[in-house]
Motif scaffolding. Structure first.
Motif, PDB file in Angstrom:
ATOM      1  N   ALA A  14       0.826  -1.206   0.000  1.00 55.07           N
ATOM      2  CA  ALA A  14       0.000   0.000   0.000  1.00 55.07           C
ATOM      3  C   ALA A  14       0.856   1.251   0.000  1.00 55.07           C
ATOM      4  N   LEU A  15       1.992   1.188   0.702  1.00 57.68           N
ATOM      5  CA  LEU A  15       2.909   2.320   0.726  1.00 57.68           C
ATOM      6  C   LEU A  15       3.420   2.601  -0.678  1.00 57.68           C
ATOM      7  N   ALA A  16       3.783   1.555  -1.385  1.00 56.01           N
ATOM      8  CA  ALA A  16       4.274   1.739  -2.746  1.00 56.01           C
ATOM      9  C   ALA A  16       3.183   2.336  -3.628  1.00 56.01           C
ATOM     10  N   LEU A  17       1.960   1.868  -3.457  1.00 62.25           N
ATOM     11  CA  LEU A  17       0.828   2.435  -4.183  1.00 62.25           C
ATOM     12  C   LEU A  17       0.704   3.918  -3.883  1.00 62.25           C
ATOM     13  N   ALA A  18       0.874   4.268  -2.622  1.00 63.88           N
ATOM     14  CA  ALA A  18       0.744   5.669  -2.222  1.00 63.88           C
ATOM     15  C   ALA A  18       1.822   6.525  -2.848  1.00 63.88           C
ATOM     16  N   LEU A  19       3.043   6.041  -2.798  1.00 64.64           N
ATOM     17  CA  LEU A  19       4.154   6.820  -3.328  1.00 64.64           C
ATOM     18  C   LEU A  19       3.981   7.096  -4.808  1.00 64.64           C
ATOM     19  N   ALA A  20       3.564   6.087  -5.547  1.00 66.41           N
ATOM     20  CA  ALA A  20       3.399   6.276  -6.983  1.00 66.41           C
ATOM     21  C   ALA A  20       2.209   7.169  -7.286  1.00 66.41           C
ATOM     22  N   THR A 107      10.289  11.401  -8.136  1.00 68.63           N
ATOM     23  CA  THR A 107       9.656  11.436  -9.450  1.00 68.63           C
ATOM     24  C   THR A 107       8.986  10.103  -9.746  1.00 68.63           C
ATOM     25  N   VAL A 108       8.128  10.115 -10.774  1.00 64.97           N
ATOM     26  CA  VAL A 108       7.478   8.881 -11.205  1.00 64.97           C
ATOM     27  C   VAL A 108       7.395   8.878 -12.731  1.00 64.97           C
ATOM     28  N   VAL A 125       7.799   3.513 -12.514  1.00 62.04           N
ATOM     29  CA  VAL A 125       9.018   3.513 -11.708  1.00 62.04           C
ATOM     30  C   VAL A 125       8.975   4.755 -10.828  1.00 62.04           C
ATOM     31  N   VAL A 126       9.091   4.559  -9.525  1.00 66.74           N
ATOM     32  CA  VAL A 126       8.984   5.655  -8.562  1.00 66.74           C
ATOM     33  C   VAL A 126      10.325   5.878  -7.882  1.00 66.74           C
ATOM     34  N   GLU A 136      14.503   3.374  -5.841  1.00 60.80           N
ATOM     35  CA  GLU A 136      13.585   3.290  -6.970  1.00 60.80           C
ATOM     36  C   GLU A 136      12.703   2.062  -6.776  1.00 60.80           C
ATOM     37  N   LEU A 137      11.426   2.241  -6.951  1.00 60.43           N
ATOM     38  CA  LEU A 137      10.490   1.129  -6.846  1.00 60.43           C
ATOM     39  C   LEU A 137       9.842   0.891  -8.200  1.00 60.43           C
ATOM     40  N   LYS A 138       9.780  -0.377  -8.603  1.00 58.30           N
ATOM     41  CA  LYS A 138       9.067  -0.724  -9.825  1.00 58.30           C
ATOM     42  C   LYS A 138       7.705  -1.285  -9.439  1.00 58.30           C
TER      43      LYS A 138
END
Length: 202
Positions: A14-20, A107-108, A125-126, A136-138
């Motif tokens: 969910a955190l990754a979803l939020a960041l992106a 950035t995204v 990519v965030v 960086e998160l994919k």
């Protein structure tokens, strides 16, 4: 081994979803129909409108994926109780953590939506500009149309699906152990725990 509903995997995804999603604000990607629900979810979560944010998730598609062949065996009332309980658990566990993690957004970059085999995905990519470590998160989002609107079904972080682990580790074992009655009771018990019961969704 007794299966419980811990949902420990949810907050990270969910955190990754939020960041992106939050990073959409400055880019043209937010205007794509398939991407709009991501921005809507995050905008509402940030402003503590959690119930509104939940309306941008494809609850029925999530229910079908999580319960598999058991979905068709459930009564409409059981299906409705499951999707409502699943969304409430998700919001109470993930959203409070998500709100604390907006300060390090970078950035995204989005790829155009792709549809294969009837499934539509949006890859991104965030970049997280944390003062200690830049990351960086994919991510790859699965979206679907529900009543004419695009909604989020799942998000994969580095290929790790948010829903797949919950399905295989918790939902399916509970269904196999005791059917819908056991699954729905486990959800009620989890929601009744002091920490979650004290969280009120607005």
């Amino acid at each position: 081994m007794k299966t419980t509903l811990s949902l420990a995997r949810w907050p990270a995804a969910a955190l990754a979803l939020a960041l992106a999603g939050a990073a959409l604000a400055g880019g043209d990607a937010k205007n794509l129909p398939e991407v709009k629900p991501l921005a809507a979810i995050i905008g509402n979560v940030r402003q503590e409108r959690d119930l509104k944010a939940l309306s941008y998730f494809a609850a029925e598609e999530q229910g079908k994926f999580l319960t598999g062949e058991y979905w068709a065996k459930a009564t409409p009332a059981q299906q409705a109780e499951f999707t409502k309980g699943f969304q409430e658990l998700f919001a109470k566990i993930a959203f409070p953590k998500v709100r604390k993690n907006f300060e390090h957004l970078g950035t995204v970059l989005y790829e155009p939506p792709k549809t294969e085999g009837g499934k539509t995905t949006v890859a991104s990519v965030v970049t997280i500009d944390h003062p200690v470590k830049k990351q960086e998160l994919k991510l790859k989002y699965t979206v679907a149309q529900e009543k004419g609107q695009w909604k989020v079904v799942d998000v994969a972080v580095l290929g790790d699906s948010m829903l797949l682990g919950v399905r295989d580790d918790q939902v399916q074992p509970l269904l196999m152990e005791g059917g819908w009655e056991k699954l729905l009771k486990a959800m009620k018990d989890k929601l009744a725990e002091k920490e979650l019961a004290s969280i009120k969704l607005k």
